[in-house]
Design a protein around this motif. Structure first.
Motif, mmCIF file in Angstrom:
data_model
loop_
_atom_site.group_PDB
_atom_site.id
_atom_site.type_symbol
_atom_site.label_atom_id
_atom_site.label_comp_id
_atom_site.label_asym_id
_atom_site.label_seq_id
_atom_site.Cartn_x
_atom_site.Cartn_y
_atom_site.Cartn_z
ATOM 1 N N GLN A 15 0.810 -1.214 0.000
ATOM 2 C CA GLN A 15 0.000 0.000 0.000
ATOM 3 C C GLN A 15 0.847 1.270 0.000
ATOM 4 O O GLN A 15 0.620 2.174 -0.806
ATOM 5 C CB GLN A 15 -0.941 0.011 1.208
ATOM 6 C CG GLN A 15 -1.999 -1.045 1.133
ATOM 7 C CD GLN A 15 -2.801 -1.182 2.429
ATOM 8 O OE1 GLN A 15 -2.547 -0.501 3.415
ATOM 9 N NE2 GLN A 15 -3.749 -2.094 2.419
ATOM 10 N N GLU A 16 1.802 1.354 0.903
ATOM 11 C CA GLU A 16 2.566 2.591 1.084
ATOM 12 C C GLU A 16 3.670 2.787 0.047
ATOM 13 O O GLU A 16 3.938 3.911 -0.358
ATOM 14 C CB GLU A 16 3.172 2.648 2.493
ATOM 15 C CG GLU A 16 2.139 2.626 3.610
ATOM 16 C CD GLU A 16 1.232 3.836 3.599
ATOM 17 O OE1 GLU A 16 1.699 4.939 3.255
ATOM 18 O OE2 GLU A 16 0.046 3.680 3.938
ATOM 19 N N MET A 17 4.320 1.707 -0.356
ATOM 20 C CA MET A 17 5.401 1.820 -1.332
ATOM 21 C C MET A 17 4.997 1.287 -2.701
ATOM 22 O O MET A 17 5.807 1.296 -3.624
ATOM 23 C CB MET A 17 6.658 1.103 -0.814
ATOM 24 C CG MET A 17 7.287 1.776 0.389
ATOM 25 S SD MET A 17 8.828 1.003 0.924
ATOM 26 C CE MET A 17 9.958 1.550 -0.347
ATOM 27 N N GLU A 18 3.758 0.814 -2.786
ATOM 28 C CA GLU A 18 3.210 0.296 -4.039
ATOM 29 C C GLU A 18 4.105 -0.761 -4.690
ATOM 30 O O GLU A 18 4.309 -0.767 -5.893
ATOM 31 C CB GLU A 18 2.933 1.448 -5.008
ATOM 32 C CG GLU A 18 1.926 2.439 -4.459
ATOM 33 C CD GLU A 18 1.658 3.618 -5.377
ATOM 34 O OE1 GLU A 18 2.385 3.803 -6.377
ATOM 35 O OE2 GLU A 18 0.724 4.368 -5.079
ATOM 36 N N GLU A 20 5.256 -4.348 -6.123
ATOM 37 C CA GLU A 20 4.598 -5.360 -6.936
ATOM 38 C C GLU A 20 5.535 -6.536 -7.109
ATOM 39 O O GLU A 20 6.731 -6.453 -6.791
ATOM 40 C CB GLU A 20 4.250 -4.774 -8.304
ATOM 41 C CG GLU A 20 3.319 -3.590 -8.247
ATOM 42 C CD GLU A 20 3.105 -2.953 -9.608
ATOM 43 O OE1 GLU A 20 3.908 -3.208 -10.537
ATOM 44 O OE2 GLU A 20 2.130 -2.196 -9.745
ATOM 45 N N LYS A 21 5.004 -7.611 -7.646
ATOM 46 C CA LYS A 21 5.831 -8.788 -7.917
ATOM 47 C C LYS A 21 7.058 -8.383 -8.724
ATOM 48 O O LYS A 21 6.965 -7.587 -9.655
ATOM 49 C CB LYS A 21 5.030 -9.843 -8.676
ATOM 50 C CG LYS A 21 3.965 -10.488 -7.844
ATOM 51 C CD LYS A 21 3.239 -11.563 -8.609
ATOM 52 C CE LYS A 21 2.215 -12.225 -7.687
ATOM 53 N NZ LYS A 21 1.569 -13.354 -8.317
ATOM 54 N N GLY A 22 8.200 -8.931 -8.311
ATOM 55 C CA GLY A 22 9.454 -8.646 -9.000
ATOM 56 C C GLY A 22 10.229 -7.472 -8.439
ATOM 57 O O GLY A 22 11.386 -7.274 -8.786
ATOM 58 N N ASP A 23 9.614 -6.667 -7.549
ATOM 59 C CA ASP A 23 10.315 -5.523 -6.960
ATOM 60 C C ASP A 23 11.338 -5.990 -5.922
ATOM 61 O O ASP A 23 11.213 -7.063 -5.339
ATOM 62 C CB ASP A 23 9.329 -4.576 -6.282
ATOM 63 C CG ASP A 23 8.568 -3.704 -7.274
ATOM 64 O OD1 ASP A 23 8.998 -3.603 -8.439
ATOM 65 O OD2 ASP A 23 7.550 -3.123 -6.871
ATOM 66 N N PHE A 24 12.322 -5.128 -5.672
ATOM 67 C CA PHE A 24 13.353 -5.366 -4.666
ATOM 68 C C PHE A 24 13.280 -4.265 -3.614
ATOM 69 O O PHE A 24 13.309 -3.081 -3.943
ATOM 70 C CB PHE A 24 14.746 -5.364 -5.303
ATOM 71 C CG PHE A 24 15.034 -6.575 -6.128
ATOM 72 C CD1 PHE A 24 15.714 -7.646 -5.581
ATOM 73 C CD2 PHE A 24 14.615 -6.655 -7.445
ATOM 74 C CE1 PHE A 24 15.991 -8.780 -6.330
ATOM 75 C CE2 PHE A 24 14.881 -7.776 -8.209
ATOM 76 C CZ PHE A 24 15.564 -8.839 -7.656
ATOM 77 N N ILE A 25 13.182 -4.667 -2.350
ATOM 78 C CA ILE A 25 13.161 -3.739 -1.223
ATOM 79 C C ILE A 25 14.403 -3.993 -0.375
ATOM 80 O O ILE A 25 14.617 -5.102 0.102
ATOM 81 C CB ILE A 25 11.890 -3.928 -0.365
ATOM 82 C CG1 ILE A 25 10.633 -3.693 -1.195
ATOM 83 C CG2 ILE A 25 11.934 -3.009 0.858
ATOM 84 C CD1 ILE A 25 10.483 -2.288 -1.742
#
Length: 96
Positions: A15-18, A20-25
């Motif tokens: 929700q806050e950082m939007e 999605e699949k495949g993203d790296f945090i």
């Protein structure tokens, strides 16, 4: 060492950082603040592609990671990410 996220934390990132699949945090050591292990350093979080992953946890095809160069910050503890009920902000704790 590992990264553990609660269901609330996963939803917070969506929700806050939007994310999605495949993203790296990335979780990283940043100058300023304090932590249980290092005065003058605190934990930061950002969305960016990794250079050299040290620790990674993949949840729903979202990659949560710590760079090898930041492993020192965690002092051989697991990172536990949750959300505070009172503030709806991320919380971090460290477990042996």
């Amino acid at each position: 060492m590992e990264i553990r996220l609660s269901e609330k934390a996963l939803n917070w990132f969506k929700q806050e950082m939007e994310v999605e699949k495949g993203d790296f945090i990335r979780f990283y050591a940043r100058y300023g603040g304090s932590s249980p292990f290092h005065e003058g350093f605190s934990l930061g979080v950002t969305r960016e592609q990794p250079h050299e992953i040290g620790i990674e946890s993949v949840v729903e095809d979202i990659h949560f990671y710590i760079e090898k160069s930041d492993e020192w910050f965690f002092n051989e503890h697991h990172l536990v990410v949750d959300v505070a009920d009172s503030s709806d902000e991320l919380t971090y704790s460290y477990e042996k």
